[in-house]
Design an enzyme around this catalytic site. Sequence first.
Site, short mmCIF file in Angstrom:
data_model
loop_
_atom_site.label_atom_id
_atom_site.label_comp_id
_atom_site.label_asym_id
_atom_site.label_seq_id
_atom_site.Cartn_x
_atom_site.Cartn_y
_atom_site.Cartn_z
N TYR A 113 13.68 -76.53 -71.55
CA TYR A 113 12.41 -75.84 -71.36
C TYR A 113 11.54 -75.96 -72.61
O TYR A 113 10.36 -76.30 -72.52
CB TYR A 113 12.67 -74.37 -71.03
CG TYR A 113 11.42 -73.53 -70.83
CD1 TYR A 113 10.74 -73.56 -69.62
CD2 TYR A 113 10.95 -72.69 -71.85
CE1 TYR A 113 9.60 -72.79 -69.44
CE2 TYR A 113 9.82 -71.92 -71.66
CZ TYR A 113 9.15 -71.96 -70.46
OH TYR A 113 8.03 -71.19 -70.28
N LYS A 166 7.85 -77.66 -73.09
CA LYS A 166 6.71 -76.85 -73.51
C LYS A 166 6.10 -77.38 -74.80
O LYS A 166 4.88 -77.29 -75.00
CB LYS A 166 7.12 -75.38 -73.65
CG LYS A 166 7.31 -74.67 -72.32
CD LYS A 166 5.99 -74.55 -71.56
CE LYS A 166 6.11 -73.89 -70.23
NZ LYS A 166 4.83 -73.72 -69.53
#
Length: 232
Positions: free
Chosen positions: A143, A147
């Site tokens: 993740y 990001k």
Amino acid sequence: MDIRGKVVLVTGANRGLGKAFVSALLAAGAAKVYAGARDAGSVDIPGSTPIALDITDPASVQRAAEQCGDVSVLINNAGVLKYGSLLAEDSVDNLQQHFEVNTLGTLRMSRAFAPILARQGGGALINILSVLSWLSPPGSGGYSSSKSAQWGLTNGLRGELRGQNTLVIGVHPAYIDTDMVADVQAPKSTPAEVVAVTLQALSEDRQEALVSDTAHGVKVSLSTASPVYLTL
């Protein structure tokens, strides 16, 4: 930018933060709010205009662009979070899934809607990033990597869209009190708080919005001798 009278598209709008955005935008006087979700029937927000939208599917994105040619504000909110070690057997698949949604999905939407925003005088492109754009706690490497890439993408889009007068805003929340992080025991912002900070940034034509004290602290640490990402 004054949101009153504007037409907005929110991705991932059937729950959590996306749903909060749609409701708040309507309450703030937006003329129309398209609520994008893979299953348009899952959107139950009074006054919204549900549309079927899968940001991982180029054909779906193109159909949305054809259907929503009056958009002046695009909020790239849809995202995925799956925990797992970067050294796990499935880590490559995990990373690919994060990039497909969080990074490439944002790029697909931005490319498709940039000409539409231009026709509206520039408008605004808002990308919901994360404090994890700047750090990567154990278990969130996939993740966080996506990001970080999405943050870089946002910065690149800002430069490329400046000529058509499009305001590009990167929003950095820490944990948000939604089902995505329901099991995380840490301070959390409410969806309403994230929305309020984002819309305030939009109203002031600011290019970055830091939602919480955590986000502010992490950002400040990056320019110190002991940035947070080195201490995890």
